[in-house]
Design an enzyme around this catalytic site. Structure first.
Site, PDB file in Angstrom:
ATOM      1  N   ASP A 185       0.949  -1.220   0.010  1.00  0.00           N
ATOM      2  CA  ASP A 185       0.126  -0.043  -0.033  1.00  0.00           C
ATOM      3  C   ASP A 185       0.860   1.209  -0.020  1.00  0.00           C
ATOM      4  OD1 ASP A 185      -3.062   0.764   0.579  1.00  0.00           O
ATOM      5  OD2 ASP A 185      -1.580   2.127   1.783  1.00  0.00           O
ATOM      6  N   ASN A 193      -2.415  12.668  -3.509  1.00  0.00           N
ATOM      7  CA  ASN A 193      -3.167  13.313  -4.638  1.00  0.00           C
ATOM      8  C   ASN A 193      -3.636  14.772  -4.071  1.00  0.00           C
ATOM      9  OD1 ASN A 193      -3.393  11.291  -6.716  1.00  0.00           O
ATOM     10  ND2 ASN A 193      -4.740  10.156  -5.632  1.00  0.00           N
ATOM     11  N   HIS A 198      -4.395  14.686  -9.136  1.00  0.00           N
ATOM     12  CA  HIS A 198      -4.583  13.219  -9.541  1.00  0.00           C
ATOM     13  C   HIS A 198      -3.759  12.950 -10.639  1.00  0.00           C
ATOM     14  CE1 HIS A 198      -7.842  12.295  -7.017  1.00  0.00           C
ATOM     15  NE2 HIS A 198      -8.248  13.526  -6.944  1.00  0.00           N
ATOM     16  N   ASP A 202      -1.680   9.689 -10.643  1.00  0.00           N
ATOM     17  CA  ASP A 202      -1.597   8.453 -11.689  1.00  0.00           C
ATOM     18  C   ASP A 202      -0.069   8.052 -12.077  1.00  0.00           C
ATOM     19  OD1 ASP A 202      -4.365   8.285 -11.607  1.00  0.00           O
ATOM     20  OD2 ASP A 202      -4.753   9.501 -13.544  1.00  0.00           O
ATOM     21  N   GLU A 229      -4.659   2.330  -4.417  1.00  0.00           N
ATOM     22  CA  GLU A 229      -3.074   2.503  -4.361  1.00  0.00           C
ATOM     23  C   GLU A 229      -2.451   1.266  -3.754  1.00  0.00           C
ATOM     24  OE1 GLU A 229      -4.734   4.254  -0.330  1.00  0.00           O
ATOM     25  OE2 GLU A 229      -5.294   4.153  -2.525  1.00  0.00           O
TER      26      GLU A 229
END
Length: 317
Positions: A185, A193, A198, A202, A229
């Site tokens: 994780d 983010n 965002h 990504d 994630e």
């Protein structure tokens, strides 16, 4: 000419044009040659295990005369053997038969044949139909790949992981091999983010995915995006010590990317937390219990401060 897997069945047996079918168990194959198009001799293989096989005779002599067409019942039995083999079940089979009545063709298609060609046949038409089926095979494979791949990271998706995890757990139980599983994780990814946006998030996901996949050492190892994630590593035939080496290297390489993370209270760069477990040979845990144990150890890694690996070795049988 034909690099894909496709079978053309003569006399009740599936055969491959030009190239052998991709099967790595030659002991189950009986090789012979058959005239199938305009008198040209082309290599074919019987791919139904055990049919006509004699102990100590892997390559029986080619028959001097063509055998009469197999009855539909025998073709059905051969198809059942074909479909029972996981390596062969997806092969498209074309039946070439001397039975030319409409009901014979209907029965052949009901048995699962992709196509049915009655003798006498035109070579050009046969080759065109084979080419059509090869195109369909390629399209099906492309769709299958899209169904199994995460669009953002290009890793295996959760669906693909679930399929392979079930298979590997069963294989580990059957063979007494260890199986290691790790949940990874990204630390404080929501804050990442929020701080960087965002699109940057990504890009970070893709970077972590590439690094994770590059850290795998064996062809059977799998890295998949499990959701958001969170990633999962499936390491068949890998004990706890070996798995820790793999996971520790992945975590160190991700940190070495030095992706800035000003919003993290853990580190100034992007890091990950990992919870992992190992199932011993014939271990007592079910697949669901093993996954739950990995999830619990991921929770412990987060509770203990993140940016770390918490691993549980195999339980005693």
């Amino acid at each position: 000419m034909f690099g894909e897997q496709i079978g053309v069945r003569m006399g009740g047996f599936a055969v491959a044009l030009e190239e052998p079918l991709a099967v790595d168990r030659p002991a189950t194959l009986l090789h012979q040659r058959a005239e199938i198009i305009d008198g040209h001799m082309m290599d074919v293989e019987r791919i139904v295990p055990g049919v006509g096989q004699q102990p100590g005779h892997r390559h029986p002599p080619a028959p001097q005369q063509r055998q009469p067409p197999a009855p539909v019942r025998e073709i059905g039995e051969a198809d059942e053997r074909l479909r029972a083999d996981p390596q062969l079940e997806q092969i498209a089979v074309i039946l070439i038969s001397g039975l030319g009545r409409p009901e014979d063709e209907a029965n052949g298609l009901k048995l699962g044949a992709a196509d049915y060609i009655a003798k006498p046949f035109n070579a050009t038409v046969v080759m065109a139909r084979v080419a059509l089926h090869l195109q369909l095979v390629r399209q099906r494979r492309m769709l299958e790949r899209l169904a199994h791949v995460d669009g953002l990271t290009e890793l295996a998706n959760r669906r693909r992981f679930d399929e392979l995890y079930a298979q590997e757990w069963q294989r580990a139980q059957r063979n007494g091999w260890p199986l290691s599983l790790a949940l990874l994780d990204i630390d404080a990814f929501k804050q990442y983010n929020d701080y960087y946006g965002h699109p940057a998030g990504d890009r970070a996901l893709r970077a972590v995915a590439r690094t994770t996949a590059a850290g795998l050492r064996r062809p059977a190892d799998l890295a998949a995006r499990y959701g958001g994630e969170e990633f999962v590593l499936l390491l068949p035939d890998t004990d706890a010590v070996q798995a820790r080496h793999v996971v520790d290297d992945v975590c160190a390489t991700i940190a070495a990317l030095e992706l800035p993370h000003a919003a993290s209270q853990v580190s100034s760069v992007l890091t990950v937390s990992v919870g992992g477990v190992t199932l011993g040979g014939h271990g007592p845990e079910s697949a669901a219990e093993l996954f739950e144990a990995a999830d619990e150890h991921l929770y412990r890694a987060k509770q203990e401060g993140r940016n770390r690996v918490v691993w549980r070795a195999a339980l005693a049988d």
